[in-house]
Design a protein around this motif. Structure first.
Motif, PDB file in Angstrom:
ATOM      1  N   LYS A 365       0.817  -1.220   0.000  1.00 14.01           N
ATOM      2  CA  LYS A 365       0.000   0.000   0.000  1.00 14.01           C
ATOM      3  C   LYS A 365       0.845   1.262   0.000  1.00 14.01           C
ATOM      4  CE  LYS A 365      -3.915  -2.124   2.435  1.00 14.01           C
ATOM      5  NZ  LYS A 365      -4.803  -2.036   3.628  1.00 14.01           N
ATOM      6  N   GLY A 366       2.091   1.150   0.464  1.00 12.19           N
ATOM      7  CA  GLY A 366       2.958   2.312   0.507  1.00 12.19           C
ATOM      8  C   GLY A 366       2.708   3.170   1.731  1.00 12.19           C
ATOM      9  N   TRP A 367       3.164   4.428   1.654  1.00 10.10           N
ATOM     10  CA  TRP A 367       3.065   5.354   2.782  1.00 10.10           C
ATOM     11  C   TRP A 367       1.724   6.074   2.786  1.00 10.10           C
ATOM     12  CZ3 TRP A 367       6.132   5.714   6.913  1.00 10.10           C
ATOM     13  CH2 TRP A 367       7.385   5.117   6.839  1.00 10.10           C
ATOM     14  N   THR A 368       1.154   6.187   3.966  1.00  8.33           N
ATOM     15  CA  THR A 368      -0.122   6.882   4.152  1.00  8.33           C
ATOM     16  C   THR A 368       0.054   7.958   5.206  1.00  8.33           C
ATOM     17  OG1 THR A 368      -1.355   4.860   3.656  1.00  8.33           O
ATOM     18  CG2 THR A 368      -2.547   6.626   4.788  1.00  8.33           C
ATOM     19  N   PRO A 369      -0.378   9.183   4.932  1.00 12.58           N
ATOM     20  CA  PRO A 369      -0.247  10.236   5.947  1.00 12.58           C
ATOM     21  C   PRO A 369      -1.222  10.044   7.091  1.00 12.58           C
ATOM     22  CG  PRO A 369      -1.421  11.060   4.030  1.00 12.58           C
ATOM     23  CD  PRO A 369      -0.947   9.682   3.673  1.00 12.58           C
ATOM     24  N   VAL A 370      -0.797  10.459   8.275  1.00 14.88           N
ATOM     25  CA  VAL A 370      -1.634  10.414   9.471  1.00 14.88           C
ATOM     26  C   VAL A 370      -1.650  11.803  10.097  1.00 14.88           C
ATOM     27  CG1 VAL A 370      -1.875   9.478  11.806  1.00 14.88           C
ATOM     28  CG2 VAL A 370      -1.158   7.973   9.937  1.00 14.88           C
ATOM     29  N   SER A 371      -2.815  12.349  10.284  1.00 13.47           N
ATOM     30  CA  SER A 371      -2.932  13.640  10.965  1.00 13.47           C
ATOM     31  C   SER A 371      -4.226  13.652  11.762  1.00 13.47           C
ATOM     32  CB  SER A 371      -2.921  14.811   9.964  1.00 13.47           C
ATOM     33  OG  SER A 371      -4.004  14.726   9.068  1.00 13.47           O
ATOM     34  N   ALA A 372      -4.136  14.091  13.004  1.00 15.32           N
ATOM     35  CA  ALA A 372      -5.308  14.123  13.874  1.00 15.32           C
ATOM     36  C   ALA A 372      -5.124  15.203  14.923  1.00 15.32           C
ATOM     37  CB  ALA A 372      -5.521  12.767  14.548  1.00 15.32           C
ATOM     38  N   SER A 373      -6.226  15.750  15.368  1.00 11.73           N
ATOM     39  CA  SER A 373      -6.183  16.739  16.443  1.00 11.73           C
ATOM     40  C   SER A 373      -7.518  16.751  17.166  1.00 11.73           C
ATOM     41  CB  SER A 373      -5.878  18.132  15.890  1.00 11.73           C
ATOM     42  OG  SER A 373      -5.777  19.071  16.936  1.00 11.73           O
ATOM     43  N   ASN A 374      -7.440  16.988  18.451  1.00 13.59           N
ATOM     44  CA  ASN A 374      -8.629  17.105  19.293  1.00 13.59           C
ATOM     45  C   ASN A 374      -8.434  18.356  20.128  1.00 13.59           C
ATOM     46  OD1 ASN A 374     -10.949  16.626  20.733  1.00 13.59           O
ATOM     47  ND2 ASN A 374      -9.972  15.234  22.180  1.00 13.59           N
TER      48      ASN A 374
END
Length: 484
Positions: A365-374
């Protein structure tokens, strides 16, 4: 009838305690508690090992790890060290560390001999006879920061040049973590020690505080800074609109408080296929800020005006089993103001929450970005003038990478936006009226990129930067209308 401009006061505005969340694809999670000292545990498949992830011990040299070219055994801690390194030529001098006085055997696997050495001490547990033999062509060395390699060294020996008075000189070439971690697995979070963070103030009025031990006291009321947190206080002026009175001088004041941590994962159990099956690199942490924007900021043309006020850098060494992995973290904290030069604000906002940015890899699948904020915004107090718009942010540009190579960049910017169009009119008989609307909004922007250097894990190189995607949330703090 003549038209007047009147200052509209909005006392005691109460922000909606709204939670804003968002995430990228397949976020990596790990809710384990504090990591134990680095060790290895056989995994259920019987071929790979589960490596502990922990901060390298402070105050003592971090031993290098060596993966032998003959392929016998796993990477091991060694008494070898990088005595010097020349980045331009790739030449390094490898020497043996001086024995540590009174050093006790390391906990771990039994050596299997059960015999004592001539000095009466048992061999260091878990170390094979090859661990400290001289380096050879094909060996891979993973080292903490060393002379000439301030970001550590991860390199493969391509030629043994010869002996010198300082050690064995070798030629090296770049390599990957897969060469030292092999088919093992690792997964953990390591808090960044605030005491190891260097700070470069970029404007006047910046102070830096950090807490280690019982906590640091700051502020007029003697508040305690939580353990493991770092804090930047700023009190800086910003460009004021040319036609603004002296009383409307623009400024930003407040603080940013962070508790950053590194998240690292590696899964090399591919059943013989090249490269790891999975990987993750990222940064997460708690964020809190309290800041005040006041005065009439000058009109911004084109991009919003960004004023960096401090740069922070840290190169923590995390111990992944026997392998020292050097992580490079950089943060630039900034003030950003976007205004039309007409509105005068006196606004204060408290923001608390967390953030997480990084890249997650899966074979096929390769690289996947992860971004999250609460993020939550606490009550604000504000006053807004008759007309205009303004947006102010207190944010941070961040980058995280390995051995000096940037892997992930991110920009996290909690902001407050205000706009108003209030007009007052008065007639000769003394009657006055107000007409118009005002609004205040809180929010945050989170954006960034995955960089080519993430291939340092041993994964395929991607051809371009992969954007994290812009994560934006905004909520109304207060709105209203005044009519005749």
């Amino acid at each position: 009838m003549r038209t007047l401009t009147r200052r509209l006061l909005i006392p005691g505005l109460t922000a909606l305690a709204l939670t804003a969340t968002g995430c990228g694809s397949t976020p990596h999670t790990n809710d384990a508690g504090p990591a134990a000292p680095a060790s290895v545990t056989p995994s259920s498949d019987g071929t790979s090992q589960q490596l502990d992830v922990a901060a390298a011990p402070q105050g003592t040299p971090t031993p290098a790890a060596v993966a032998r070219a003959d392929g016998k055994g796993k990477s091991e801690k060694s008494t070898l060290k990088v005595a010097s390194y020349d980045q331009a030529s790739g030449r390094a001098v490898i020497a043996k560390s001086a024995p540590e006085a009174g050093r006790s055997p390391s906990p771990g696997k039994s050596s299997g001999t059960g015999k004592a050495t001539e000095s009466g001490k048992s061999p260091e547990a878990g170390k094979s006879p090859e661990a400290d033999k001289p380096v050879a062509v094909g060996d891979v060395i993973a080292s903490a920061p060393a002379p000439g390699a301030p970001a550590g060294l991860l390199a493969k020996v391509t030629e043994v040049v010869g002996k010198t008075d300082k050690g064995t000189e070798v030629k090296t070439a770049s390599t990957t973590l897969a060469a030292v971690l092999g088919d093992d697995k690792a997964d953990g979070k390591v808090p960044v020690d605030p005491a190891a963070v260097t700070v470069e103030p970029l404007t006047k009025g910046v102070t830096f505080s950090w807490a280690k031990g019982p906590g640091l006291t700051f502020g007029p009321e003697g508040a305690k800074l939580p353990l493991g947190n770092l804090r930047l206080d700023v009190n800086a002026s910003v460009d004021t609109a040319p036609d603004a009175p002296a009383s409307a001088g623009a400024s930003v004041s407040g603080f940013v408080q962070l508790a950053p941590q590194v998240e690292f994962a590696y899964d090399g159990s591919t059943g013989g296929a090249p490269g790891p099956r999975g990987a993750f690199l990222g940064m997460s942490g708690d964020w809190s800020s309290q800041w005040k924007l006041q005065g009439r900021a000058a009109a911004s043309t084109g991009a919003p005006k960004r004023i960096p006020f401090a740069k922070l850098h840290s190169s923590p060494v995390i111990q992944v089993g026997p392998v020292p992995v050097v992580v490079n973290l950089d943060l630039t904290c900034y003030i950003q103001v976007e205004a039309d030069g007409r509105v005068t604000l006196d606004v204060q906002q408290d923001v608390k929450g967390d953030f997480k940015v990084g890249g997650s890899y899966a074979a096929g699948k390769g690289w996947t970005p992860v971004s999250a904020s609460n993020v939550k915004s606490t009550p604000v107090k504000a006053s807004v003038t008759a007309a205009g718009r303004v947006k102010g942010a207190l944010g941070a540009e961040a980058s995280v990478g390995l051995y000096g190579a940037v892997g992930v960049t991110a920009d996290f910017a909690p902001y407050l936006r205000g706009e108003g169009d209030i007009k007052a009119s008065a007639s000769s008989d003394g009657k006055t009226s107000l007409d118009g609307a005002w609004a205040l909004y809180g929010g945050f922007d989170l954006s960034g990129n995955l960089q080519l250097q993430l291939s340092l894990f041993g994964t395929p190189v991607f051809e371009r930067r992969i954007p994290l995607g812009t994560l934006n949330r905004e909520w109304a703090l207060s709105t209203g209308h005044v009519g005749r």
